[in-house]
Design a protein around this motif. Structure first.
Motif, PDB file in Angstrom:
ATOM      1  N   TYR A  72      -5.083   8.908 -10.450  1.00  8.69           N
ATOM      2  CA  TYR A  72      -3.895   9.397 -11.144  1.00  8.69           C
ATOM      3  C   TYR A  72      -2.878   8.340 -11.579  1.00  8.69           C
ATOM      4  O   TYR A  72      -1.960   8.655 -12.313  1.00  8.69           O
ATOM      5  N   VAL A  73      -3.036   7.111 -11.120  1.00 10.36           N
ATOM      6  CA  VAL A  73      -2.081   6.071 -11.505  1.00 10.36           C
ATOM      7  C   VAL A  73      -2.622   5.349 -12.734  1.00 10.36           C
ATOM      8  O   VAL A  73      -3.803   5.008 -12.805  1.00 10.36           O
ATOM      9  N   GLU A  74      -1.743   5.120 -13.684  1.00 10.12           N
ATOM     10  CA  GLU A  74      -2.136   4.442 -14.914  1.00 10.12           C
ATOM     11  C   GLU A  74      -2.541   3.003 -14.614  1.00 10.12           C
ATOM     12  O   GLU A  74      -2.041   2.382 -13.678  1.00 10.12           O
ATOM     13  N   GLU A  75      -3.429   2.487 -15.427  1.00 12.72           N
ATOM     14  CA  GLU A  75      -4.056   1.185 -15.189  1.00 12.72           C
ATOM     15  C   GLU A  75      -3.044   0.044 -15.042  1.00 12.72           C
ATOM     16  O   GLU A  75      -3.217  -0.828 -14.202  1.00 12.72           O
ATOM     17  N   PHE A  76      -1.979   0.047 -15.853  1.00 16.72           N
ATOM     18  CA  PHE A  76      -1.018  -1.062 -15.808  1.00 16.72           C
ATOM     19  C   PHE A  76      -0.274  -1.150 -14.473  1.00 16.72           C
ATOM     20  O   PHE A  76       0.208  -2.208 -14.106  1.00 16.72           O
ATOM     21  N   ALA A  77      -0.196  -0.065 -13.729  1.00 17.67           N
ATOM     22  CA  ALA A  77       0.562  -0.053 -12.476  1.00 17.67           C
ATOM     23  C   ALA A  77      -0.327   0.073 -11.246  1.00 17.67           C
ATOM     24  O   ALA A  77       0.154  -0.067 -10.126  1.00 17.67           O
ATOM     25  N   LYS A  78      -1.596   0.324 -11.458  1.00 13.66           N
ATOM     26  CA  LYS A  78      -2.494   0.673 -10.354  1.00 13.66           C
ATOM     27  C   LYS A  78      -2.549  -0.381  -9.259  1.00 13.66           C
ATOM     28  O   LYS A  78      -2.366  -0.077  -8.075  1.00 13.66           O
ATOM     29  N   LYS A  79      -2.781  -1.626  -9.622  1.00 11.41           N
ATOM     30  CA  LYS A  79      -2.968  -2.684  -8.619  1.00 11.41           C
ATOM     31  C   LYS A  79      -1.710  -2.894  -7.782  1.00 11.41           C
ATOM     32  O   LYS A  79      -1.773  -2.939  -6.548  1.00 11.41           O
ATOM     33  N   GLN A  80      -0.557  -3.002  -8.445  1.00 13.54           N
ATOM     34  CA  GLN A  80       0.683  -3.251  -7.704  1.00 13.54           C
ATOM     35  C   GLN A  80       1.095  -2.043  -6.871  1.00 13.54           C
ATOM     36  O   GLN A  80       1.518  -2.196  -5.722  1.00 13.54           O
ATOM     37  N   LEU A  81       0.965  -0.844  -7.431  1.00 13.66           N
ATOM     38  CA  LEU A  81       1.350   0.355  -6.692  1.00 13.66           C
ATOM     39  C   LEU A  81       0.453   0.541  -5.473  1.00 13.66           C
ATOM     40  O   LEU A  81       0.938   0.843  -4.375  1.00 13.66           O
ATOM     41  N   LEU A  82      -0.831   0.339  -5.645  1.00 10.96           N
ATOM     42  CA  LEU A  82      -1.774   0.472  -4.535  1.00 10.96           C
ATOM     43  C   LEU A  82      -1.458  -0.534  -3.430  1.00 10.96           C
ATOM     44  O   LEU A  82      -1.373  -0.163  -2.262  1.00 10.96           O
ATOM     45  N   SER A  83      -1.271  -1.791  -3.787  1.00 14.23           N
ATOM     46  CA  SER A  83      -1.011  -2.800  -2.759  1.00 14.23           C
ATOM     47  C   SER A  83       0.321  -2.567  -2.058  1.00 14.23           C
ATOM     48  O   SER A  83       0.423  -2.731  -0.839  1.00 14.23           O
ATOM     49  N   LYS A  84       1.335  -2.132  -2.802  1.00 15.00           N
ATOM     50  CA  LYS A  84       2.641  -1.857  -2.187  1.00 15.00           C
ATOM     51  C   LYS A  84       2.561  -0.632  -1.276  1.00 15.00           C
ATOM     52  O   LYS A  84       3.134  -0.633  -0.182  1.00 15.00           O
ATOM     53  N   ALA A  85       1.851   0.404  -1.697  1.00 15.79           N
ATOM     54  CA  ALA A  85       1.705   1.611  -0.877  1.00 15.79           C
ATOM     55  C   ALA A  85       0.954   1.303   0.422  1.00 15.79           C
ATOM     56  O   ALA A  85       1.334   1.794   1.491  1.00 15.79           O
ATOM     57  N   ILE A  86      -0.079   0.481   0.331  1.00 17.49           N
ATOM     58  CA  ILE A  86      -0.820   0.108   1.539  1.00 17.49           C
ATOM     59  C   ILE A  86       0.051  -0.754   2.452  1.00 17.49           C
ATOM     60  O   ILE A  86       0.048  -0.584   3.669  1.00 17.49           O
ATOM     61  N   GLU A  87       0.818  -1.652   1.868  1.00 18.17           N
ATOM     62  CA  GLU A  87       1.743  -2.475   2.657  1.00 18.17           C
ATOM     63  C   GLU A  87       2.744  -1.594   3.401  1.00 18.17           C
ATOM     64  O   GLU A  87       3.007  -1.796   4.592  1.00 18.17           O
ATOM     65  N   ILE A  88       3.306  -0.617   2.728  1.00 17.47           N
ATOM     66  CA  ILE A  88       4.260   0.307   3.352  1.00 17.47           C
ATOM     67  C   ILE A  88       3.567   1.120   4.435  1.00 17.47           C
ATOM     68  O   ILE A  88       4.125   1.330   5.520  1.00 17.47           O
ATOM     69  N   CYS A  89       2.358   1.568   4.160  1.00 16.97           N
ATOM     70  CA  CYS A  89       1.597   2.347   5.133  1.00 16.97           C
ATOM     71  C   CYS A  89       1.340   1.536   6.405  1.00 16.97           C
ATOM     72  O   CYS A  89       1.470   2.055   7.515  1.00 16.97           O
ATOM     73  N   ILE A  90       0.988   0.284   6.254  1.00 17.81           N
ATOM     74  CA  ILE A  90       0.763  -0.586   7.417  1.00 17.81           C
ATOM     75  C   ILE A  90       2.042  -0.723   8.233  1.00 17.81           C
ATOM     76  O   ILE A  90       2.007  -0.720   9.470  1.00 17.81           O
ATOM     77  N   GLU A  91       3.174  -0.816   7.560  1.00 13.83           N
ATOM     78  CA  GLU A  91       4.456  -0.925   8.255  1.00 13.83           C
ATOM     79  C   GLU A  91       4.762   0.318   9.096  1.00 13.83           C
ATOM     80  O   GLU A  91       5.450   0.230  10.101  1.00 13.83           O
ATOM     81  N   THR A  92       4.240   1.492   8.692  1.00 15.88           N
ATOM     82  CA  THR A  92       4.505   2.704   9.467  1.00 15.88           C
ATOM     83  C   THR A  92       3.893   2.631  10.856  1.00 15.88           C
ATOM     84  O   THR A  92       4.348   3.309  11.773  1.00 15.88           O
ATOM     85  N   TYR A  93       2.862   1.820  11.014  1.00 14.99           N
ATOM     86  CA  TYR A  93       2.235   1.699  12.330  1.00 14.99           C
ATOM     87  C   TYR A  93       3.108   0.931  13.317  1.00 14.99           C
ATOM     88  O   TYR A  93       2.823   0.932  14.506  1.00 14.99           O
ATOM     89  N   LYS A  94       4.154   0.313  12.849  1.00 13.31           N
ATOM     90  CA  LYS A  94       5.087  -0.389  13.730  1.00 13.31           C
ATOM     91  C   LYS A  94       6.149   0.553  14.302  1.00 13.31           C
ATOM     92  O   LYS A  94       6.883   0.179  15.199  1.00 13.31           O
ATOM     93  N   ILE A  95       6.216   1.762  13.749  1.00 13.48           N
ATOM     94  CA  ILE A  95       7.190   2.745  14.219  1.00 13.48           C
ATOM     95  C   ILE A  95       6.512   3.595  15.287  1.00 13.48           C
ATOM     96  O   ILE A  95       5.532   4.287  14.990  1.00 13.48           O
ATOM     97  N   PRO A  96       7.019   3.547  16.522  1.00 11.86           N
ATOM     98  CA  PRO A  96       6.353   4.276  17.607  1.00 11.86           C
ATOM     99  C   PRO A  96       6.202   5.771  17.312  1.00 11.86           C
ATOM    100  O   PRO A  96       7.154   6.432  16.906  1.00 11.86           O
ATOM    101  N   PHE A  97       5.018   6.278  17.513  1.00 12.19           N
ATOM    102  CA  PHE A  97       4.671   7.696  17.439  1.00 12.19           C
ATOM    103  C   PHE A  97       4.766   8.318  16.049  1.00 12.19           C
ATOM    104  O   PHE A  97       4.514   9.511  15.907  1.00 12.19           O
TER     105      PHE A  97
END
Length: 106
Positions: free
Chosen positions: A24-49
């Motif tokens: 669903y993400v347009e090609e021009f934004a796909k790579k940056q949006l995906l990498s930023k979303a994964i980066e944010i997701c990884i950061e959630t694992y630092k928040i207990p529970f």
């Protein structure tokens, strides 16, 4: 853990993020949006529970939302619409996510 014989299957939010971005993400934004979303997701694992209290698809949707907000705040186009085929964008991650739980991207 011994009762389960250490057989524990855990769903992670990364597959939902990758799947949404590839479809669903347009090609021009796909790579940056995906990498930023994964980066944010990884950061959630630092928040207990946090990951024990919320379903992985909720965490995936919030990670995508925060990545889109990051792009928007930096003057870039988000890369996907609030509405995809006349439904809210987050319903394409999981139809069980309520619209009141996640704010609009724009």
């Amino acid at each position: 853990m011994e009762t389960l014989q250490f057989d524990l299957d855990v769903e992670l939010p990364f597959n939902s993020i990758k799947s949404f971005c590839s479809k669903y993400v347009e090609e021009f934004a796909k790579k940056q949006l995906l990498s930023k979303a994964i980066e944010i997701c990884i950061e959630t694992y630092k928040i207990p529970f946090l990951n024990l209290n919320y379903h992985p698809k909720i965490i995936a949707a919030v990670s995508i939302l925060r990545a889109a907000k990051f792009r928007h705040d930096n003057g870039l186009e988000v890369g996907f619409s609030d509405q995809i085929q006349s439904h809210n964008w987050f319903l394409w991650i999981d139809s069980g996510i309520e619209g009141t739980e996640i704010e609009s991207v724009t």
